[in-house]
Design a protein around this motif. Structure first.
Motif, PDB file in Angstrom:
ATOM      1  N   LEU A 127       5.615   4.409   1.768  1.00 30.12           N
ATOM      2  CA  LEU A 127       6.145   5.719   2.151  1.00 30.12           C
ATOM      3  C   LEU A 127       6.704   5.688   3.565  1.00 30.12           C
ATOM      4  N   ASN A 128       6.052   4.972   4.446  1.00 24.97           N
ATOM      5  CA  ASN A 128       6.544   4.843   5.825  1.00 24.97           C
ATOM      6  C   ASN A 128       7.906   4.157   5.855  1.00 24.97           C
ATOM      7  N   LYS A 134       0.843  -1.182   0.000  1.00 23.03           N
ATOM      8  CA  LYS A 134       0.000   0.000   0.000  1.00 23.03           C
ATOM      9  C   LYS A 134       0.882   1.239   0.000  1.00 23.03           C
ATOM     10  N   PHE A 135       0.360   2.317  -0.580  1.00 22.58           N
ATOM     11  CA  PHE A 135       1.143   3.543  -0.720  1.00 22.58           C
ATOM     12  C   PHE A 135       1.719   3.993   0.609  1.00 22.58           C
ATOM     13  N   GLN A 136       0.886   4.095   1.644  1.00 21.33           N
ATOM     14  CA  GLN A 136       1.352   4.631   2.916  1.00 21.33           C
ATOM     15  C   GLN A 136       2.388   3.723   3.562  1.00 21.33           C
ATOM     16  N   ASP A 137       2.221   2.406   3.404  1.00 18.93           N
ATOM     17  CA  ASP A 137       3.206   1.470   3.961  1.00 18.93           C
ATOM     18  C   ASP A 137       4.565   1.663   3.297  1.00 18.93           C
TER      19      ASP A 137
END
Length: 261
Positions: free
Chosen positions: A223-224, A218-221
């Motif tokens: 980016l994190n 997932k995008f946020q994962d």
């Protein structure tokens, strides 16, 4: 060796790899193992920054698996060597740009080899297909990669029917970056390679690791993972002399001198 099926040459930070197995540049187990060694050396040599892979002549880029060698005993599930079939598909940690210069017929495992590159340039007479269906087998790597690279329905048609795409249609669906006249293809590939070789190798490494690892995240994962310094290449970039050099060059209004460290 004059009978070596893989020819290489280097210019500066660029490696050119030519598959040269008359008549069709098909890949048998021995050739695949040689290619694995070549691309492993490319990956591990800090002085090499960009690779070009192409085929000898103007008729065949690569038709993939050598069926004649298979009939003589090469097992489909045999030892392909480092990096799997063709040395690129499964080569871990290859964080450098690879350009495929498709100079002719590109089908089966040859198309899978091209899809393992980051940029695909093609001669305007090149043709593309996945004919495995006609011999009752599956184009395994292409079944994974192609529906993510071009429209799903076009990819599935190719996989289901084995139909051929002319160069212009392949370009229209985004399978290749651009087309060139056959006599200009390698010049254009080298122009692209020199452009990339002049760029920041640590940034290329970070881009390739992020793209590869984030594909199923997932995008946020993803980016994190970047912000928490969980990508080794990104962390190396942010602690590098090249990062400082980029800032200095910008402030001094000059071209940066990238060292890859």
């Amino acid at each position: 060796m004059t009978d070596n099926p893989i020819k290489t040459r280097t210019e500066g930070h660029i490696l050119e790899v030519t598959l040269d197995r008359p008549k069709a540049n098909a890949i048998d187990l021995a050739t695949s193992r040689i290619m694995g060694e070549v691309f492993t050396t490319f990956r591990d040599d800090p002085d090499l920054r960009v690779a070009i892979v192409t085929g000898a002549g103007q008729k065949f880029f690569c038709p993939g698996w050598d069926l004649k060698a298979a009939a003589e005993g090469d097992a489909v599930d045999g030892d392909y060597g480092k990096g799997g079939f063709g040395g690129l598909q499964e080569l871990r940690g290859l964080n450098k740009p690879v350009i495929a210069a498709v100079n002719g017929i590109c089908c089966g495992g040859g198309l899978e080899l091209a899809l393992s590159a980051d940029i695909i340039l093609a001669a305007d007479h090149a043709t593309f297909a996945l004919p495995e269906i006609r011999s009752g087998t599956v184009a395994d790597a292409a079944s994974i990669k192609l529906p993510k690279r071009i429209p799903y329905h076009i990819a599935m048609e190719m996989l289901f029917t084995g139909r051929w795409l002319e160069a212009e249609e392949a370009a229209r669906w985004g399978m290749v970056n651009r087309l060139h006249p056959a006599d200009r293809l390698m010049d254009e590939a080298w122009t692209m390679a020199r452009l990339l070789a002049s760029g920041p190798p640590l940034v290329y490494a970070a881009i390739k690791e992020i793209v590869r690892e984030a594909e199923d995240m997932k995008f946020q994962d993803a980016l994190n993972r970047i912000t928490k310094s969980q990508f080794a290449t990104v962390e190396a970039l942010y602690r590098s002399e090249d990062q400082k050099e980029g800032a200095r060059a910008f402030a001094e209004k000059r071209d940066p001198a990238w060292q890859g460290r």
